[in-house]
Motif scaffolding. Structure first.
Motif, PDB file in Angstrom:
ATOM      1  N   ALA A   1     -26.959 -24.638 -12.245  1.00  0.00           N
ATOM      2  CA  ALA A   1     -25.940 -24.169 -11.299  1.00  0.00           C
ATOM      3  C   ALA A   1     -24.767 -25.147 -11.232  1.00  0.00           C
ATOM      4  O   ALA A   1     -23.601 -24.741 -11.139  1.00  0.00           O
ATOM      5  CB  ALA A   1     -26.560 -23.991  -9.918  1.00  0.00           C
TER       6      ALA A   1
ATOM      7  N   ASP B   1     -22.076 -23.613  -2.787  1.00  0.00           N
ATOM      8  CA  ASP B   1     -21.932 -22.752  -3.962  1.00  0.00           C
ATOM      9  C   ASP B   1     -23.036 -23.016  -4.973  1.00  0.00           C
ATOM     10  O   ASP B   1     -23.579 -22.089  -5.594  1.00  0.00           O
ATOM     11  CB  ASP B   1     -20.569 -22.993  -4.626  1.00  0.00           C
ATOM     12  N   VAL B   2     -23.378 -24.283  -5.151  1.00  0.00           N
ATOM     13  CA  VAL B   2     -24.449 -24.640  -6.087  1.00  0.00           C
ATOM     14  C   VAL B   2     -25.776 -24.052  -5.620  1.00  0.00           C
ATOM     15  O   VAL B   2     -26.536 -23.458  -6.405  1.00  0.00           O
ATOM     16  CB  VAL B   2     -24.555 -26.175  -6.222  1.00  0.00           C
TER      17      VAL B   2
ATOM     18  N   GLN C   1     -22.716 -24.546 -14.306  1.00  0.00           N
ATOM     19  CA  GLN C   1     -22.008 -23.265 -14.267  1.00  0.00           C
ATOM     20  C   GLN C   1     -20.835 -23.292 -13.298  1.00  0.00           C
ATOM     21  O   GLN C   1     -19.753 -22.773 -13.594  1.00  0.00           O
ATOM     22  CB  GLN C   1     -22.976 -22.160 -13.856  1.00  0.00           C
ATOM     23  N   THR C   2     -21.023 -23.918 -12.141  1.00  0.00           N
ATOM     24  CA  THR C   2     -19.978 -23.907 -11.110  1.00  0.00           C
ATOM     25  C   THR C   2     -18.936 -25.001 -11.300  1.00  0.00           C
ATOM     26  O   THR C   2     -17.841 -24.929 -10.739  1.00  0.00           O
ATOM     27  CB  THR C   2     -20.605 -24.076  -9.719  1.00  0.00           C
TER      28      THR C   2
ATOM     29  N   VAL D   1     -15.357 -26.364  -5.424  1.00  0.00           N
ATOM     30  CA  VAL D   1     -16.752 -25.935  -5.442  1.00  0.00           C
ATOM     31  C   VAL D   1     -17.554 -26.876  -4.550  1.00  0.00           C
ATOM     32  O   VAL D   1     -17.423 -28.096  -4.621  1.00  0.00           O
ATOM     33  CB  VAL D   1     -17.309 -25.966  -6.879  1.00  0.00           C
TER      34      VAL D   1
ATOM     35  N   PRO E   1     -20.936 -15.841 -11.652  1.00  0.00           N
ATOM     36  CA  PRO E   1     -19.954 -16.898 -11.874  1.00  0.00           C
ATOM     37  C   PRO E   1     -19.116 -17.141 -10.627  1.00  0.00           C
ATOM     38  O   PRO E   1     -18.893 -16.243  -9.823  1.00  0.00           O
ATOM     39  CB  PRO E   1     -19.094 -16.353 -13.024  1.00  0.00           C
ATOM     40  N   VAL E   2     -18.657 -18.392 -10.473  1.00  0.00           N
ATOM     41  CA  VAL E   2     -17.771 -18.733  -9.373  1.00  0.00           C
ATOM     42  C   VAL E   2     -16.344 -18.413  -9.771  1.00  0.00           C
ATOM     43  O   VAL E   2     -15.922 -18.711 -10.881  1.00  0.00           O
ATOM     44  CB  VAL E   2     -17.903 -20.240  -9.027  1.00  0.00           C
ATOM     45  N   ARG E   3     -15.599 -17.761  -8.849  1.00  0.00           N
ATOM     46  CA  ARG E   3     -14.236 -17.362  -9.164  1.00  0.00           C
ATOM     47  C   ARG E   3     -13.322 -18.578  -9.326  1.00  0.00           C
ATOM     48  O   ARG E   3     -13.299 -19.455  -8.470  1.00  0.00           O
ATOM     49  CB  ARG E   3     -13.664 -16.495  -8.035  1.00  0.00           C
TER      50      ARG E   3
ATOM     51  N   TYR F   1     -19.445 -28.088 -10.296  1.00  0.00           N
ATOM     52  CA  TYR F   1     -19.533 -28.882  -9.075  1.00  0.00           C
ATOM     53  C   TYR F   1     -19.466 -30.381  -9.386  1.00  0.00           C
ATOM     54  O   TYR F   1     -20.100 -30.864 -10.319  1.00  0.00           O
ATOM     55  CB  TYR F   1     -20.845 -28.574  -8.350  1.00  0.00           C
TER      56      TYR F   1
ATOM     57  N   ALA G   1     -25.815 -20.330  -6.189  1.00  0.00           N
ATOM     58  CA  ALA G   1     -25.945 -19.996  -7.607  1.00  0.00           C
ATOM     59  C   ALA G   1     -27.353 -20.250  -8.125  1.00  0.00           C
ATOM     60  O   ALA G   1     -27.852 -19.527  -8.995  1.00  0.00           O
ATOM     61  CB  ALA G   1     -24.933 -20.800  -8.424  1.00  0.00           C
TER      62      ALA G   1
END
Length: 336
Positions: free
Chosen positions: A48, A15-16, A51-52, A11, A3-5, A54, A19
């Motif tokens: 991703a 990051d994508v 989840q992130t 984001v 997981p992204v903090r 983005y 992930a």
């Protein structure tokens, strides 16, 4: 996928890609040209993204292509029924061409209009549609210098900033006055908003009547309460009033309500006509005579202009007059 903090900053596509376990280039292709990557890769990247959290930076892409695929639309008040068909059709037409609409509300305030226009210019919109004319202030001159396509609507001028799609408010007022004169009504009055376009209709009306008439001027937007107060004001000035031209259908509904509350018969004692062609006007009792404006056609024509300009094509004439129609119903005794 880790997981992204939260709170770690915006984001990014990096990051994508991390992930999803793919390269930055692959993640970019999966989002921008998904047909060039495999279904499995596309699925990983989309998971991703979800989840992130983005959000693609559309402005960054727009800076490369010099197009934001957004259009600004400014109206005086969003809740006024007459503008709704214009905004609906404008939005639908532009959406089919890949554009999104940013809607702003000016509140009949020129300073607020200028501020909104400056904000929209800063967002690099590909076009502007405004209800009214932009022939005042530095912002209009700035738009002309920048070459941003502008469609002025719901008004008419022989010298548009770019393109105008609308009709003459002066001619509307003259047409209503002509109808009153044809019916032999000389004891007439005006229930009007204080905005510029209502003022033009008032001028056209008086030019045909040939004299000043009892007038009640209200704040805008004007609705039922304003109409009730306006008729009270008019009857105080002219107890023998025979017909009233209202600057909106909402105000006309208020005039009808006040007339009936006072025991006046409509149209036998008092005739009433509104402006705008709001859908509800046909369902009042008595049904309301009005000046119908094809707001949907205004939206359609405005969208066509901007879409053509975006494609580098000719957008047609600079002045498009869609005209208007007197719809005569029960409140003027012209229909059952």
């Amino acid at each position: 996928m880790p997981p992204v903090r939260p709170g770690a900053g915006a984001v990014t596509l990096h990051d994508v890609a991390a992930a999803a376990g793919v390269s930055l280039m692959t993640a970019s292709r999966a989002l921008r040209t998904p047909e060039v990557v495999s279904a499995a890769t596309r699925e990983k990247v989309m998971q991703a993204v979800a989840q992130t959290g983005y959000i693609p930076n559309l402005l960054a892409g727009g800076l490369k292509s010099r197009r934001s695929m957004t259009v600004a639309a400014l109206v005086p008040v969003i809740s006024v029924p007459q503008f709704l068909p214009t905004i609906q059709v404008l939005t639908e037409q532009l959406d089919r061409a890949g554009y999104q609409v940013l809607l702003g509300q000016t509140g009949y305030d020129h300073a607020r209009e200028e501020a909104l226009l400056n904000t929209m210019i800063g967002r690099r919109v590909d076009g502007i549609v405004v209800a009214g004319l932009l022939q005042h202030g530095d912002t209009a001159r700035r738009l002309a210098r920048l070459g941003v396509p502008v469609v002025e609507t719901w008004d008419m001028t022989e010298r548009p900033l770019d393109t105008v799609v609308g009709f003459s408010h002066v001619q509307v007022g003259a047409a209503v006055a002509g109808h009153f004169m044809a019916r032999g009504w000389t004891r007439v009055g005006l229930a009007t908003g204080g905005d510029q376009r209502a003022g033009q209709r008032r001028a056209g009306f008086l030019s045909v009547i040939g004299k000043d008439v009892p007038t009640a001027v209200t704040e805008v937007p004007a609705g039922v309460p304003h109409g009730r107060r306006a008729l009270s004001t008019l009857l105080a000035q002219a107890p023998d009033l025979r017909a009233v031209f209202c600057s909106s259908d909402g105000m006309a509904e208020g005039v009808l309500t006040e007339a009936l509350a006072r025991g006046l018969r409509v149209p036998e004692d008092l005739a009433v006509i509104g402006f705008g062609g709001a859908e509800f006007s046909a369902f009042l009792h008595p049904s309301l005579s009005t000046v119908h404006i094809d707001g949907a056609e205004i939206g359609r024509r405005a969208a066509d202009v901007l879409i053509a300009r975006g494609r580098g094509e000719a957008s047609g004439p600079a002045i498009v007059d869609i005209g208007f129609q007197l719809v005569l119903r029960g409140s003027t005794g012209d229909a059952a």
